[in-house]
Design a protein around this motif. Structure first.
Motif, PDB file in Angstrom:
ATOM      1  N   ILE A   1       0.624   5.766  -0.759  1.00  0.00           N
ATOM      2  CA  ILE A   1      -0.003   7.370  -0.874  1.00  0.00           C
ATOM      3  C   ILE A   1      -0.653   7.239  -2.131  1.00  0.00           C
ATOM      4  CG2 ILE A   1      -0.517   9.569  -0.880  1.00  0.00           C
ATOM      5  CD1 ILE A   1      -1.288   8.827   1.748  1.00  0.00           C
ATOM      6  N   CYS A   2      -1.637   7.454  -2.722  1.00  0.00           N
ATOM      7  CA  CYS A   2      -1.722   7.339  -4.320  1.00  0.00           C
ATOM      8  C   CYS A   2      -2.762   8.717  -5.048  1.00  0.00           C
ATOM      9  CB  CYS A   2      -2.576   6.078  -4.626  1.00  0.00           C
ATOM     10  SG  CYS A   2      -4.121   6.184  -4.258  1.00  0.00           S
TER      11      CYS A   2
ATOM     12  N   VAL B   1      -9.507  -1.697  -8.065  1.00  0.00           N
ATOM     13  CA  VAL B   1      -8.848  -2.501  -9.411  1.00  0.00           C
ATOM     14  C   VAL B   1      -8.787  -3.800  -8.651  1.00  0.00           C
ATOM     15  CG1 VAL B   1      -6.850  -1.875 -10.169  1.00  0.00           C
ATOM     16  CG2 VAL B   1      -8.182  -0.484  -8.962  1.00  0.00           C
TER      17      VAL B   1
ATOM     18  N   SER C   1      -3.641  -3.627  -0.478  1.00  0.00           N
ATOM     19  CA  SER C   1      -3.742  -3.958  -1.373  1.00  0.00           C
ATOM     20  C   SER C   1      -4.170  -5.419  -0.513  1.00  0.00           C
ATOM     21  CB  SER C   1      -2.741  -4.423  -2.311  1.00  0.00           C
ATOM     22  OG  SER C   1      -2.931  -3.873  -3.167  1.00  0.00           O
TER      23      SER C   1
ATOM     24  N   GLY D   1       0.832  -1.512  -0.141  1.00  0.00           N
ATOM     25  CA  GLY D   1      -0.268   0.422   0.078  1.00  0.00           C
ATOM     26  C   GLY D   1       1.007   1.305   0.015  1.00  0.00           C
TER      27      GLY D   1
ATOM     28  N   GLN E   1      -6.611  -4.209  -5.059  1.00  0.00           N
ATOM     29  CA  GLN E   1      -6.150  -2.599  -4.330  1.00  0.00           C
ATOM     30  C   GLN E   1      -7.814  -1.949  -4.203  1.00  0.00           C
ATOM     31  OE1 GLN E   1      -5.090   0.188  -7.339  1.00  0.00           O
ATOM     32  NE2 GLN E   1      -3.522   0.762  -5.831  1.00  0.00           N
TER      33      GLN E   1
ATOM     34  N   ILE F   1      -8.706   1.221  -3.054  1.00  0.00           N
ATOM     35  CA  ILE F   1      -8.130   3.467  -3.076  1.00  0.00           C
ATOM     36  C   ILE F   1      -9.094   4.084  -2.333  1.00  0.00           C
ATOM     37  CG2 ILE F   1      -7.471   4.587  -4.425  1.00  0.00           C
ATOM     38  CD1 ILE F   1      -6.705   3.731  -6.681  1.00  0.00           C
TER      39      ILE F   1
ATOM     40  N   HIS G   1     -11.962   3.149  -5.277  1.00  0.00           N
ATOM     41  CA  HIS G   1     -12.203   2.431  -6.503  1.00  0.00           C
ATOM     42  C   HIS G   1     -11.847   1.005  -5.653  1.00  0.00           C
ATOM     43  CE1 HIS G   1     -11.657   5.682  -9.443  1.00  0.00           C
ATOM     44  NE2 HIS G   1     -11.103   6.672  -8.340  1.00  0.00           N
TER      45      HIS G   1
ATOM     46  N   CYS H   1      -5.954  10.068  -0.891  1.00  0.00           N
ATOM     47  CA  CYS H   1      -6.073   9.027  -1.245  1.00  0.00           C
ATOM     48  C   CYS H   1      -5.277   8.367  -0.780  1.00  0.00           C
ATOM     49  CB  CYS H   1      -6.567   8.554  -2.303  1.00  0.00           C
ATOM     50  SG  CYS H   1      -8.388   9.568  -3.066  1.00  0.00           S
ATOM     51  N   VAL H   2      -5.449   6.986   0.078  1.00  0.00           N
ATOM     52  CA  VAL H   2      -4.108   5.770   0.076  1.00  0.00           C
ATOM     53  C   VAL H   2      -4.799   4.488  -0.266  1.00  0.00           C
ATOM     54  CG1 VAL H   2      -5.409   5.422   2.112  1.00  0.00           C
ATOM     55  CG2 VAL H   2      -3.278   5.240   2.473  1.00  0.00           C
TER      56      VAL H   2
END
Lengths: 190, 190
Positions: free
Chosen positions: A38-39, A126, A49, A36, A133, A135, A124, A45-46
């Motif tokens: 920050i994205c 994914v 997975s 995992g 994943q 999000i 999200h 967002c973090v």
């Protein structure tokens, strides 16, 4: 000349994230995720997975929310345990003695004993392969007053977060401050 | 009682990733990304998030590939610089003296001076907000022989990876080994 090590999940450092969820019956659960980070900055967002086989996977889909606590040195044993046991079989809060606190912002709990927690709304999903994943939009970050600096921000030296070593599966501490970002490299700007 | 710090990108630790790409003309570029992490074990995948405004963003979409080098203490100045300058304006390899090496597996370069590199094929593009998340399948990991342990795996103590502090924007080193994962918590298993 570099040596080929094959297609492996080697990255340095990775975090030790305490993912908090409620199951369908409302039982709080906690798991350990090193996959995992920050994205996104805006919205903040973090990503974490999780394997589909984990108990937390269905909980996040059910409640559309999760929390992310920062595992710390003083709670290494509990942090490791929640990565070994499954919420399907046990109440990990009861076994560890950690205190579940229900977020007032998202439909998920966190453990009071970890010094920093991110409260997240699922944004999200994914599907990648073995891992899904998740999000999460960070709705709020909460921290204990004794890890805050005079500027009101968390002090990494007071948090003492764990670092996971993907190669040898060890937990490490954080080392000394070496330099300031966006500063030490300025000397190379022509 | 925890204090609310607001909706912020605070996570501890985050990595310092050197994202390598080619632009349309074939010029190698390198940037610094702290927003990223491993996101799947099978296939092995790593995620990096970049703002659309970055030069590397278009390069990844164009070439469907990127590399991820692990920034290390001895190259902190160069690692920080590639996060300040833009490949739109300068040749960062020329400015830093770093050596571009073309991957033989994916259509992207890496800097020889960083001890570990992940060669990635673009698998997913996730538009989140200010940042786009690029999920890359790790085709191979390559490492310098002097950071390998006797078991052939990278030694985090020899890599000396940088850790980025999201609160105070500092680069830290890695601290000592505190315990083994999937082991120290076993005592709590009933």
């Amino acid at each position: 000349m570099k040596h080929s090590l094959g297609a492996r999940t080697l990255l340095f450092p990775t975090p030790v994230l305490m993912v908090g969820t409620y199951d369908r019956a409302g039982k709080p659960n906690l798991m350990n995720a090193a996959w995992g980070g920050i994205c996104c900055s805006q919205p903040p967002c973090v990503a974490v997975s999780l394997r589909k086989a984990t108990y937390s996977h269905a909980c996040i889909l059910e409640r559309k929310a999760f929390t992310v606590g920062i595992a710390c040195e003083s709670r290494m044993v509990e942090a490791d345990y929640v990565g070994i046991a499954s919420g399907r079989d046990v109440d990990k809060f009861a076994t560890t003695g950690l205190t579940p606190v229900g977020s007032e912002l998202v439909d998920a709990p966190y453990a009071a004993e970890f010094p920093v927690v991110l409260e997240c709304r699922l944004l999200h999903v994914v599907e990648i392969g073995l891992h899904t994943q998740f999000i999460g939009e960070i709705i709020d970050v909460k921290a204990d007053s004794d890890v805050l600096d005079t500027d009101g921000l968390p002090d990494i030296g007071k948090i003492k977060p764990l670092v996971f070593d993907t190669a040898h599966k060890g937990y490490h501490g954080i080392g000394p401050l070496l330099g300031k970002a966006f500063t030490v490299g300025k000397g190379l700007v022509p």
